[in-house]
Each structure stands twice: as structure tokens, then as C-alpha cells.
Write an enzyme that holds these catalytic residues in place. Structure first.
Site, PDB file in Angstrom:
ATOM      1  N   TRP B 315       0.844  -1.208   0.000  1.00 58.31           N
ATOM      2  CA  TRP B 315       0.000   0.000   0.000  1.00 58.31           C
ATOM      3  C   TRP B 315       0.882   1.261   0.000  1.00 58.31           C
ATOM      4  O   TRP B 315       0.581   2.246  -0.667  1.00 58.31           O
ATOM      5  CB  TRP B 315      -0.904   0.012   1.243  1.00 58.31           C
ATOM      6  N   HIS B 316       1.997   1.176   0.749  1.00 57.68           N
ATOM      7  CA  HIS B 316       2.837   2.368   0.875  1.00 57.68           C
ATOM      8  C   HIS B 316       3.509   2.756  -0.427  1.00 57.68           C
ATOM      9  O   HIS B 316       3.696   3.938  -0.693  1.00 57.68           O
ATOM     10  CB  HIS B 316       3.877   2.178   1.976  1.00 57.68           C
ATOM     11  N   GLY B 317       3.896   1.787  -1.211  1.00 56.20           N
ATOM     12  CA  GLY B 317       4.551   2.194  -2.452  1.00 56.20           C
ATOM     13  C   GLY B 317       4.893   1.024  -3.332  1.00 56.20           C
ATOM     14  O   GLY B 317       5.040  -0.107  -2.861  1.00 56.20           O
TER      15      GLY B 317
END
Lengths: 339, 481
Positions: B315-317
Site C-alpha cells: 500500500w505504501h509504495g
């Protein structure tokens, strides 16, 4: 109602109590700023420029440190029998090159302007330091006003008028100098990269250096180590100023030449997508019908030893590139001006 | 428009003023228009993507509610569209790059612009649709009111990720002007600015310097930069959240708490109950619980946790560094869970269980593990991250040598005075967090002595004015997610 008044009272009290430390800090920061000297090279460069006889200048070099480390006016004067001058300044972006040219045109009528274009500065809409640097050395108040109004975004203009914001970095530099002096007096020593040679102001705005790139910059501390050029882009602001410079040159019958100064060979090895960078700048040059010489793609025999660091030429390198460009100007009959 | 920009300082007071001037039944319209304007300042065209995402979730939620027989189908359709959008705009570049490298294909990878806040608003919209499916929520009947829930400007680009049951009704309920909201909102905002522009932006230069060229720095430099990054990201993100919550509070709308002094956690599980709370609880409610949570076998529970943290990393990257970061947190929790009983029985035997020393050591170990994982989060590449891990303790015998420390500090930042000030400011932040303990510092201060309360806000405001970084301040780190 009582709650509202109470809040206003607290807010007023906060404002009153914040005033004395803000005044004190402003004075402190202002004092520190007054102790920090303007870049001596910039000052000397513009003193020399203002001392020139009006309308005697033939070639003007604009750009960043890559310009004043690459184009040695003494060589151009010698080969072309002209009067040339180096106006490059640290971090000079295209917008500041434009205003420098405006100031030049107040006193001189150069036939050729060599605009050095360094790709790594093309993506910035606004950078404070080069603006402050130029304002600190030029004499024309109208241009200073123009820079303040046209270049500085509104928020920057506000900051420029609040001294405890504007001079904070001067204060930090000033205090750091004091701290470092104290620590060095107490026996602490900083790691210094040893280079043999010196850097000095040679004249006509040119800064000479006779030392070579330290070995650490070949790899360990090379600034391009993590830069492959893949995400290169030009800010609209800087792009517009390239067009404005071209327009200004056209109006004043000046032959404009775009040049990208060479980076050290070891640095170029890192920039895998340099062709993309070159092509983007070249497209603009073609659109404006301005000759573009990219010394990163032309083999003039530069070695890593011809650089003072990973991105700037030393005297020997400047000699090679200046000679090459001078002959290019001399031999190119399409260029305006009689050399 | 950034919260730390001059334009926001003009935009926001104007909105607050208008908000309390217009009749209350039109206030949500003002919020909707200002939210669209806020986002369009960054990219006018990409507002269409938010509108599309809003329309999909609005319509399908209605179908889910009306047609219970086919509700699952509509839910899957909503999930497929939501995550497809996220995949296309966030992960397609990365996936195509991996694919091209893996199969040695002579093609350029995709280069699609990442719309700001896409992960946040996609999760918020997905949460809404799932809640409607679960019967927790009646779908909103007015599209524009729903659209405001998705685009509400204080939390649009970096959260907190709100739940419809907490936020939706607040956005258009009748609110009277209350000076308490203005005062509290200002307090949140000024503290947020303190964290962001006084601490995070000052530290970022140092962290960038080291992390952009780790091979040029000594072991101690790598450790200092990693610890500084831990505080940079905390101040950057929690500072953003404070400004968001403060802005919203001034409009009379409470947003949920996102941070609770995370670096005082005594284990990784506790860290995640204090760090980015709105995301952790989202994953808990919409992924961990549906997977079975901890009501399954122990090994399945650990697997569920690993899945959650892996997803959190993704989700973060779109980068392997984030995936490893997420996995590390999963591994830490799993090991912590497996060894919990053994650790506690040993501590019990030596009479240290729950002692101050135990808490202190647990705190240090947790912080060290979090910092270790941050290396992967911040590093520009996997190879850089492994270089930092492998070389952080180089020259360890010199770590206590004064001259070595001096050389290290002067190498990571060319202004030692500023670096020392940064350390002092971090110390001050820890003092504030320690004072707040497990509470919201602003709520805690309400019951504190007037002099203490006033002094706190006085110091914080003064520091924002005289010690804030006003030149070259950067975007908030979480905007990229």
C-alpha cells in the site's frame, strides 16, 4: 460571549508576549546577516563589469558555475581578438541569466551571447540563492524590482519582508562559524579532501583552478551516482526564460549560442539516459533556431584530470573547451558579428 | 496546495470565515467546492478520477443496499474497480518495469502519473462500500454529499482514513460557531506546523544527504541518519495529521486520532496501535478480521498478520523496499508473539517483569527494530538498504571517540550548529510526548496548570516563527502514497 472574549484576550496576550523575543531574534538574525560577506567572486566580477568601457564588449558568457569554470575569456580574447566577459554565477538559473543579460544590455552591446545550460538546474521553478546573489551585485534598481516582482513567487516576496525568516539561514551560518572556530581551537579537526593547487579570480569574471578532481569523486562521493537522468524534466518557468533570452537576443541582433559544459567522464558514466536530456534541450534549440553545442557529446579530448571536481573543469579543461568554442565561433560564417 | 504553503494560509482562513457566514444548510456545499478547488490546485484533470471513484462507490453501494440478493456481486465489482484504479495509477509503472526486466523485453515501462492521495481516498471509499455491504451503514442518497466525504480537503491527500459512520453525518450536520473549536483547531495546527516545519523539514536535508549517497558515509553517520529519519517521518506525517485535524476542528468537524506517541511503544504490536492508527484499523477491520484475525489457529494468526503487513508495505509504495519494510514488521510481530511466553517467564523469574527497567529496555528494543525497518522504507533501492544494514557498525571501536564523532557530524551536515539544534528539538518533542503519555497532548493540557498550558503554546508558536524552515520546505512524505 464571555468565552469569545476570553479567547481574544488570550490571543492578544500571546501576541504581546511574542513581540519582544521576535524583535530580539530579528536583531540577532540581522546582525548575523550583516556579518556574512557577499560572495567575493560575484562582487569582483560585477565590479569589473561596471568598470568596462561602455559598448566595448563582444562576447558575454552567461550561466552557472559550469559557465565560469569552462569559458575562459582570456582565450577567446586571444583567438578572436575580441573583448569577452564571464557572467556565470553559482547556481545561476536561466531566469537569472535573462536578468543578467538585461543588465549587460544597459551598458554593452555584445555580438555573441553564450548561454550555458546545465540540465540539473532546469527543473526548478524558483531557487532563492541565485536570485539573492544577483540582486546583491547588480546596480540597476529597476531590474532588482523586476526580479522581485516577476521571479519571486508571492510567498517568497512576503518572506523577503520578514527579517526573522529571511535572515535565519545567515544566523545559522554565522553561529556555525563561531562554533567551528571554538571546536577547532579545542583540537577538533575536520576531514579535508587534499587537493594540490588553488582557485583564484583570474579576471573578466573567470575563476581559474589548477587542481584536479579528488579520487573520492570518481566513485565514492560522485554527485551523479544515483542520477540516471530518467526523470529529467524542464520547468515551464525556466523554459519560458530560454525563449525570453532568445527574443531579447533577436531584438538586439545578438548571436545566441546554447552550450552545455562537460561533466567529468566518470560522472557521465552514471547518467544512462543522457541522450534523453540532450534531445530535450536540443528540441528547444531547434525550435528557436539557435546553435546548441553539447560538450558531453563532443569528444575534445577531455580526461578526468581536466576537471576540478566531478562536474567542473579546471584550467587545463577550460583551456581545451574554450579553444574549441572560440574556433567554432571563428570558423562559423553563419554566426552574426565580424570576428 | 500544501498545508505548509502561503496559499493555504490565505485559502483556509477564508474558508473558515465563509463557512460560518453562509447559512448552515449550504455549508457542506462550500466545503465541497473548496475541496474540489483544493485538489484542483495540484491537478485539475485528476479530480475526474476522484469523481469517477466516488460515482462507482456511490452507485454500487446503492445497488448493494437495494438488491441484497446480488449484493456480493456488486461488492466484488466495486472492489475490482477500486483496486484496479489503484493498480493502474500506482503499481502499473512498477509492475511493467519488473516484467520487462524479468523477461528481458525491449520495451519502455509505463510512465503514469501517480494521483496525489489515491491510496487514501480509494481506501476510504472501499471502507464505505464494505460497511454498506455489512449492513453497518445506510448508503448516502445524495451523490454530492458522498463526494464531499471522499474529497473533504483536510484529509483528502494523506488521511486520516475516515469511516463513513464517523465522518459522513458530521459533514452536513448543523454546527453552531463555537470558539472552543477555533481555539482547539489553532492549537492542533500550530503544533502540527512545529513538527513539520521546525523539525521534519530541518532534518530532511541531513537524511537526504546520507541516504542519497550512503556509500560516502561512515557507520555512525548511517545510524544517525536512520534515527533522524525515524523522527523526520514521525514529525512529517503526524504534523500533517495535526494540521488536518486542526483545520477540520475549526470547521467543527472532528477527525480521528492517527498517532499516539508511537516511539514510546514497548513492542511492535503496540507500535501499530499508535502509528498511522487509521490505516492499521482499516487493515484490521477490512483485511485481518475477514481473514479470520486471531480466532483461528496460532500459525494461521501469524500468517494473517504477515499478509496484513505485506499488504501494508505494498500500500505504501510500488517498490520492493516498501514490501520488505512491511514484511519486517510482520516478522517482528510473529517472533514477538512466538517468544512472548518464554520472555515473560524469564522476566518473571528474575523479578523484572513490568519493572521500569523492563519497560525501558522494551522501549529501546522496539525503537531499534522500527528504525531497522525504516532503513528499507527510506532507502532509494534494495542495494542501498542492504549497504546501510551491512555497514552501520563499521568502525564501531571509534563510536565513542570524540574526534570521530565530530568528523561524523560535520560530514552529514555542513552546519554543525543547525544539526545540534535539530537534536535539541527532537529532545523537546520527546519531552512533549513523554508528558502526554497515552493521551492527546492538547486534551491533556486542558487539565494542566494555566501557566504550563500557556507556556507550551507560547514556546511552540515562537519556535514555528523563529526556527521554522521557510525556504525549500518540502512536500509531506505521505503525499507520495
Amino acid at each position: 460571549m464571555k468565552k469569545n472574549l476570553n479567547f481574544l484576550l488570550k490571543l492578544t496576550l500571546m501576541g504581546i508576549l511574542l513581540t519582544p523575543p521576535l524583535i530580539y531574534t530579528t536583531n540577532l538574525y540581522n546582525y548575523a546577516d550583516s556579518q556574512n560577506k557577499t560572495n567575493w567572486y560575484n562582487q569582483k566580477r560585477f565590479e569589473d563589469f561596471y568598470a568596462l568601457e561602455p559598448n566595448t564588449l563582444d562576447i558575454a558568457f552567461l550561466g552557472s558555475s559550469h559557465s565560469y569554470c569552462t569559458f575562459d575569456p582570456f582565450i577567446f580574447n586571444d583567438i578572436l581578438n575580441v573583448s569577452s566577459f564571464q557572467f556565470g554565477m553559482p547556481l545561476q538559473h536561466i531566469d537569472m541569466s535573462y536578468y543578467t543579460l538585461l543588465e549587460i544590455l544597459n551598458y554593452q552591446k555584445p555580438k555573441v551571447v553564450v548561454l550555458e545550460i546545465y540540465f540539473d538546474m532546469l527543473d526548478d521553478d524558483y531557487v532563492n540563492e541565485p536570485v539573492n546573489d544577483l540582486i546583491s551585485v547588480i546596480q540597476n534598481e529597476e531590474i532588482i524590482e523586476l526580479i522581485n516582482n516577476e521571479v519571486r513567487p508571492l510567498n517568497e516576496q512576503v518572506k523577503q519582508n520578514i527579517n526573522f525568516i529571511k535572515n535565519q539561514s545567515s544566523f545559522l551560518s554565522y553561529k556555525n562559524k563561531e562554533l567551528m572556530t571554538t571546536l577547532e581551537d579545542n583540537g577538533y579537526t575536520q576531514e579535508e579532501i587534499e587537493v594540490e593547487g588553488e582557485e583564484f579570480y583570474k579576471g573578466y569574471g573567470y575563476i581559474s583552478a589548477d587542481y584536479s578532481m579528488p579520487l573520492s569523486e570518481y566513485d565514492e562521493t560522485n554527485q551523479f551516482k544515483n542520477y540516471d537522468g530518467k526523470n529529467f524534466e524542464i520547468s515551464k518557468v525556466q523554459k519560458d526564460y530560454i525563449y525570453k533570452i532568445s527574443e531579447l537576443a533577436e531584438e538586439n541582433d545578438i548571436q545566441l549560442i546554447f552550450v552545455t559544459a562537460p561533466l567529468a567522464n566518470v560522472s557521465m558514466d552514471y547518467i544512462q539516459n543522457y541522450d534523453y536530456i540532450h534531445n530535450t534541450i536540443n528540441e528547444i534549440a531547434q525550435d528557436l533556431d539557435v546553435p546548441y553545442i553539447d560538450y558531453n557529446l563532443i569528444d575534445v579530448g577531455l580526461e578526468n584530470e581536466n576537471f576540478r571536481d566531478d562536474a567542473h573543469l579546471n584550467d587545463s579543461g577550460a583551456n581545451i573547451v574554450s579553444t574549441d568554442l572560440a574556433y567554432k565561433i571563428k570558423n562559423n560564417t553563419n554566426f552574426k558579428g565580424d570576428f | 496546495m500544501l498545508f505548509n504553503s502561503f496559499s493555504y494560509l490565505v485559502f483556509f482562513p477564508l474558508i473558515v470565515l465563509l463557512y460560518y457566514v453562509v447559512p448552515s444548510k449550504f455549508r457542506w456545499v462550500l466545503l465541497l467546492i473548496s475541496s474540489y478547488f483544493f485538489y484542483m490546485c495540484w491537478s485539475p484533470i485528476l479530480i475526474l478520477l476522484i469523481l469517477f471513484s466516488s460515482l462507482v462507490n456511490f452507485s454500487l453501494s446503492k445497488f448493494i443496499y437495494r438488491d441484497r440478493k446480488n449484493s456480493k456481486l456488486y461488492l466484488y465489482l466495486a472492489l475490482i474497480i477500486n483496486f484496479s484504479l489503484l493498480f493502474i495509477f500506482k503499481y502499473l509503472n512498477f509492475s511493467s518495469e519488473v516484467f520487462i526486466n524479468l523477461f528481458n523485453i525491449d520495451n519502455e515501462p509505463f510512465s503514469i502519473i501517480l494521483p496525489m492521495g489515491i491510496s487514501f481516498y480509494t481506501f476510504q471509499a472501499t471502507g464505505y462500500t464494505v460497511d454498506v455491504y455489512r449492513g453497518k451503514l445506510k448508503p448516502e442518497s445524495n451523490f454530492f454529499k458522498f463526494s464531499l466525504f471522499i474529497t473533504y480537503f483536510p484529509q483528502l491527500v494523506a488521511g486520516p482514513i475516515e469511516r463513513a459512520e464517523n465522518l459522513l453525518h458530521k459533514l452536513y450536520s448543523n454546527k453552531k460557531f463555537d470558539i472552543y473549536n477555533i481555539e482547539m483547531g489553532l492549537k492542533y495546527m500550530i503544533y502540527g506546523y512545529f513538527k513539520k516545519i521546525v523539525i521534519a523539514d530541518r532534518i530532511s536535508v541531513i537524511v537526504d544527504n546520507v541516504y542519497n549517497s550512503p556509500t560516502s558515509f561512515s557507520g555512525l553517520s548511517l545510524i544517525i541518519a536512520t534515527v533522524l529519519f525515524a523522527f523526520q517521518i514521525y514529525c512529517d506525517f503526524s504534523g500533517y495529521t495535526d494540521i488536518a485535524r486542526g483545520s477540520s476542528k475549526m470547521l467543527g468537524i472532528d477527525l480521528i486520532e492517527n498517532f499516539k506517541q508511537p516511539y514510546f511503544s514497548k513492542n511492535i504490536q503496540e507500535f501499530w496501535s499508535r502509528w498511522h492508527i487509521s490505516l492499521s484499523t482499516w487493515f484490521r477491520d477490512y483485511l485481518y478480521f475477514p481473514l479470520g484475525g486471531s480466532r483461528v489457529s496460532t500459525s494461521r494468526t501469524y500468517l494473517n498478520r504477515m499478509i496484513v503487513f505485506l499488504t501494508s508495505g505494498i500500500w505504501h509504495g510500488a517498490n520492493f523496499t516498501f514490501i520488505i519494510w512491511g514484511m519486517l514488521h510482520g516478522v517482528f510481530q510473529t517472533i514477538g508473539g512466538i517468544t512472548k511466553n518464554i520472555r515473560f517467564s524469564i522476566l518473571d523469574k528474575i523479578h523484572l517483569k513490568n519493572s521500569i527497567l523492563h519497560k525501558f529496555i522494551s522501549n529501546i528494543i522496539t525503537f531499534s527494530l522500527v528504525c531497522f525497518a525504516w532503513i528499507f522504507f527510506r532507502a532509494n533501492s534494495i542495494s542501498d538498504a542492504f549497504y546501510i544494514v551491512n555497514h552501520s557498525f563499521d568502525d564501531f571501536n571509534l563510536f565513542f571517540d570524540k574526534q570521530y564523532i565530530f568528523m561524523t557530524l560535520t560530514s552529514i551536515h555542513n552546519n554543525l550548529y543547525e544539526l545540534l539544534i535539530s537534536f535539541g528539538l527532537i529532545g523537546l518533542l520527546l519531552l512533549f510526548d513523554f508528558f502526554a503519555k497515552d493521551e492527546d497532548i492538547h486534551i491533556k493540557l486542558l487539565s494542566a496548570n494555566t501557566v504550563i498550558r500557556f507556556s507550551f503554546y507560547y514556546i511552540v508558536t515562537l519556535l514555528v516563527l523563529i526556527a521554522g524552515v521557510y525556504y525549500g520546505q518540502g512536500e509531506f512524505i505521505y503525499f507520495q502514497f
